[in-house]
Design an enzyme around this catalytic site. Structure first.
Site, PDB file in Angstrom:
ATOM      1  N   LYS B  57       0.869  -1.186   0.000  1.00 16.95           N
ATOM      2  CA  LYS B  57       0.000   0.000   0.000  1.00 16.95           C
ATOM      3  C   LYS B  57       0.902   1.232   0.000  1.00 16.95           C
ATOM      4  O   LYS B  57       1.936   1.250   0.660  1.00 16.95           O
ATOM      5  CB  LYS B  57      -0.887  -0.031   1.248  1.00 16.95           C
ATOM      6  CG  LYS B  57      -1.808   1.160   1.365  1.00 16.95           C
ATOM      7  CD  LYS B  57      -2.908   0.898   2.383  1.00 16.95           C
ATOM      8  CE  LYS B  57      -3.656   2.184   2.712  1.00 16.95           C
ATOM      9  NZ  LYS B  57      -4.192   2.858   1.511  1.00 16.95           N
ATOM     10  N   ALA B  82     -12.329   5.833  -1.263  1.00 15.05           N
ATOM     11  CA  ALA B  82     -11.599   7.082  -1.044  1.00 15.05           C
ATOM     12  C   ALA B  82     -10.890   6.904   0.292  1.00 15.05           C
ATOM     13  O   ALA B  82     -11.297   7.441   1.317  1.00 15.05           O
ATOM     14  CB  ALA B  82     -12.534   8.278  -1.022  1.00 15.05           C
ATOM     15  N   GLY B  84      -7.767   7.729   0.819  1.00 12.36           N
ATOM     16  CA  GLY B  84      -7.010   8.955   1.078  1.00 12.36           C
ATOM     17  C   GLY B  84      -5.576   8.686   1.512  1.00 12.36           C
ATOM     18  O   GLY B  84      -4.995   9.463   2.262  1.00 12.36           O
ATOM     19  N   CYS B 140      -4.137   8.814  -8.616  1.00  9.73           N
ATOM     20  CA  CYS B 140      -5.224   8.617  -7.651  1.00  9.73           C
ATOM     21  C   CYS B 140      -6.258   9.724  -7.843  1.00  9.73           C
ATOM     22  O   CYS B 140      -5.897  10.893  -7.895  1.00  9.73           O
ATOM     23  CB  CYS B 140      -4.673   8.647  -6.231  1.00  9.73           C
ATOM     24  SG  CYS B 140      -5.964   8.742  -4.976  1.00  9.73           S
ATOM     25  N   ASN B 203      -5.073   2.932 -12.772  1.00 10.94           N
ATOM     26  CA  ASN B 203      -5.547   3.240 -11.429  1.00 10.94           C
ATOM     27  C   ASN B 203      -7.076   3.200 -11.431  1.00 10.94           C
ATOM     28  O   ASN B 203      -7.688   2.879 -12.442  1.00 10.94           O
ATOM     29  CB  ASN B 203      -5.034   4.637 -11.024  1.00 10.94           C
ATOM     30  CG  ASN B 203      -4.843   4.758  -9.509  1.00 10.94           C
ATOM     31  OD1 ASN B 203      -5.662   4.271  -8.742  1.00 10.94           O
ATOM     32  ND2 ASN B 203      -3.765   5.388  -9.099  1.00 10.94           N
ATOM     33  N   GLY B 229     -12.794  -2.859  -9.845  1.00 14.89           N
ATOM     34  CA  GLY B 229     -13.563  -4.102  -9.917  1.00 14.89           C
ATOM     35  C   GLY B 229     -14.245  -4.269 -11.257  1.00 14.89           C
ATOM     36  O   GLY B 229     -13.854  -3.653 -12.258  1.00 14.89           O
ATOM     37  N   GLY B 255      -7.303  -3.900 -13.442  1.00 16.91           N
ATOM     38  CA  GLY B 255      -8.666  -3.388 -13.498  1.00 16.91           C
ATOM     39  C   GLY B 255      -9.691  -4.490 -13.658  1.00 16.91           C
ATOM     40  O   GLY B 255      -9.929  -4.966 -14.763  1.00 16.91           O
ATOM     41  N   GLY B 256     -10.276  -4.916 -12.553  1.00 16.08           N
ATOM     42  CA  GLY B 256     -11.416  -5.830 -12.589  1.00 16.08           C
ATOM     43  C   GLY B 256     -11.104  -7.279 -12.892  1.00 16.08           C
ATOM     44  O   GLY B 256     -12.020  -8.067 -13.138  1.00 16.08           O
ATOM     45  N   GLY B 277      -6.796  -6.929  -7.557  1.00 16.53           N
ATOM     46  CA  GLY B 277      -7.055  -6.217  -6.304  1.00 16.53           C
ATOM     47  C   GLY B 277      -8.445  -6.465  -5.776  1.00 16.53           C
ATOM     48  O   GLY B 277      -8.669  -7.285  -4.885  1.00 16.53           O
TER      49      GLY B 277
END
Lengths: 288, 321
Positions: B57, B82, B84, B140, B203, B229, B255-256, B277
């Site tokens: 992370k 979010a 952050g 982000c 992202n 997702g 991505g997904g 992810g």
């Protein structure tokens, strides 16, 4: 292959429900009661099938409680019947103060339930320390007349004295029940008898002592851990205790699992992810 | 059908290993940054579940609390978050991620900063650790001062920050880019010019928003957040396809992805490695091993002895843009 399709993708958005009743449980703990959305005709009439649904709730699981525009935190369900449920909240920081300030008609958002709850076995001893007793309440409801040990600092912090008569009470100052720690009462009990299971929830140092005692006497136990949570469903890594995700692999862990957690009873992570001693974590540093 | 029998019948065992900017991955799956990457113990667990590489992370110079909860929610077509950039800061990260040889796969460090100098400083502090590469998420969509909200997603800022990071380390540098940019190839080209060794595409998308009807309130604590997702997958695939055309750098396609078939699509669009992810929500950390098993079966079905032969395979079709 079929189990790898998107059918496993679960939506888990918060659903806002009005407070229907407020009850004082002790000097510092208050219960907020709500109507279960599954039994609410208004919910059905609007065509909603909320993601929040307690029909499969297992004692020891938690829900994420959302106060719009403020924050969201994990809580246990302390009351559950066919129509209503409740959460019992200890007043300690801004979020819990906001919950204490709520009145019937106010909105609170819920998602979940999440995590792995207690694995129920016949017979056993329930050990609740402080507001950890709220986690044990629905467990006690489902067990068959378990022996219940409750500990608190003083008499006016004890919970559910009328709801569960006959509890073995310990207070640090001796203002009710025996003077001393609930772990002293447990030590006495398990030296005389070997219960089939010990269920514990309370301050982590207390649970660490319970684990040690149970392991010394070869009594199986389960304990429910508390960590700072974000997602609640096992993706963000915020609440991890070593390699375990407390929100998804727990929050209830058994003796063997707990014994393998080097951080249990010692370390927890703040909102930033910083690792601190368990005392500092519970000392108000956890982002409240 | 028995997989072992399959392989004997096929006469070969597919080679799923890939070389990503000189780093050998036993298989192309990579734990994407922001999922389960908070501790070494979790990285170890994900590697043991079969990930070819893992990403931590994101780490900043100073500790960050991030946004108020709710920070991550699952909706019917993905996750919206979010967070952050909550993280304990580089000093604690250096303690947490020491001894990375315990992790059975290469570990990538995701590094964030509000300006080029901060990236350099964080990388400098991490250099003695065992990270295999650095990833710069300049994309982000929901943290003031960082990523697209910090103006880092433009070609010029991408070039400047990549150059600075490049000068701070000899290890490979990956630049993670946003799916929001129509001309995503220009950002990838800027990263390449700055000295990037690979492009991580993409992202999270957005930001998006969800609203609680009863209280008339956006649900995320920050009000809006990045979408990942299943909802992101077709967009991410097209982005990888575009980046593959635009630059001759290896791509980590993200991505997904939650199945071997999804991962194979990414490879055919041009990805050398495949980030995973949000799928952890649906399938747990075990998703890595399952994706790898499914990719192996697909290679057998396609008669592909080496997965790397299929990188960019979809570009060989005539008549496509």
């Amino acid at each position: 292959m079929s189990d790898m399709r998107q059918s496993s993708w679960k939506s888990g958005l918060p659903f806002s429900i009005r407070v229907i009743e407020v009850r004082d449980e002790s000097r510092s703990a208050r219960t907020l009661m709500f109507r279960r959305p599954e039994s609410d005709p208004d919910v059905a009439a609007s065509g909603d099938a909320p993601d929040f649904n307690l029909s499969g709730f297992v004692p020891g699981q938690f829900v994420m409680v959302w106060i719009p525009r403020l924050d969201e935190k994990p809580f246990t369900i302390s009351y559950l019947d066919d129509r209503t449920f409740g959460i019992t909240v200890l007043k300690r920081g801004p979020f819990t103060k906001a919950l204490h300030a709520m009145n019937p008609g106010d909105w609170v958002g819920f998602r979940g339930p999440y995590g792995r709850g207690f694995s129920l076995s016949a017979g056993g001893v329930v050990v609740g320390g402080g507001v950890g007793m709220a986690t044990m309440a629905t467990l006690i409801d489902r067990l068959d007349k378990p022996k219940i040990l409750q500990g608190a600092r003083t008499a006016d912090e004890l919970l559910f004295l009328d709801r569960f008569p006959g509890m073995d009470i310990s207070t640090d100052d001796g203002s009710k029940g025996r003077r001393g720690f609930v772990t002293d009462a447990l030590a006495e009990l398990i030296s005389a008898d070997r219960p089939a299971m010990v269920y514990a929830c309370g301050p982590e140092p207390m649970m660490a002592r319970v684990l040690q005692m149970c392991r010394d006497r070869c009594v199986p136990c389960q304990a429910s851990l508390e960590r700072f949570m974000k997602c609640g469903f096992g993706v963000c890594g915020q609440c991890c205790c070593d390699g375990r995700r407390v929100c998804r692999d727990g929050p209830v862990f058994n003796s063997d699992e707990l014994a393998g957690l080097a951080s249990f009873g010692r370390f927890a992570r703040l909102k930033s992810g910083s690792k601190v001693g368990i005392g500092a974590y519970h000392g108000g540093g956890k982002g409240e | 059908m028995n997989m072992k029998t399959d392989r004997i019948a096929a006469g070969f065992e597919p080679d799923l290993s890939v070389s990503l900017a000189g780093i050998r991955l036993a298989n192309p799956t990579v734990l994407a940054s922001g999922i389960l990457g908070t501790t070494k113990a979790l990285l170890k667990r994900v590697a043991e579940c079969g990930a070819g590489a893992v990403t931590i992370k994101s780490i900043s110079l100073a500790p960050r609390d991030g946004h108020a909860n709710p920070t991550i929610l699952a909706f019917d077509a993905g996750l919206i978050n979010a967070v952050g950039y909550s993280n304990p800061g580089v000093e604690e990260a250096c303690r947490e991620f020491s001894g990375l040889s315990d992790v059975a796969a290469p570990v990538f460090a995701s590094v964030i900063g509000t300006h080029a100098g901060e990236f350099v400083e964080v990388i400098g502090r991490m250099e003695p650790l065992g990270f295999a590469a650095y990833e710069l998420p300049l994309s982000c969509p929901h943290t003031p001062g960082y990523g697209t909200m910090g103006g880092q997603g433009t070609p010029q800022a991408t070039l400047e920050i990549t150059k600075a990071a490049r000068s701070a380390t000899k290890k490979p540098v990956f630049v993670k880019i946003s799916p929001n940019m129509p001309a995503i190839g220009e950002i990838a080209a800027a990263a390449r010019e700055g000295g990037a060794d690979a492009i991580t595409a993409v992202n999270s998308l957005g930001p998006g928003m969800l609203i609680d009807v009863e209280t008339r309130t956006p649900v995320l604590g920050f009000g809006m957040g990045g979408v990942t997702g299943p909802a992101l997958r077709p967009i991410a695939l097209r982005c990888v396809y575009d980046v593959f055309k635009a630059v001759d750098l290896p791509i980590i396609g993200v991505g997904g992805v939650s199945t071997g078939r999804h991962a194979m699509e990414m490879v055919m669009a041009g990805a050398t490695a495949v980030g995973v992810g949000s799928a952890v929500h649906a399938f747990g950390p075990e998703v890595f091993g399952r994706i790898v098993g499914q990719m192996r079966a697909l290679c057998l079905k396609l008669g592909a002895e080496r997965l790397s032969d299929l990188i960019g395979a979809a570009h060989k079709q005539q008549g496509l843009p």
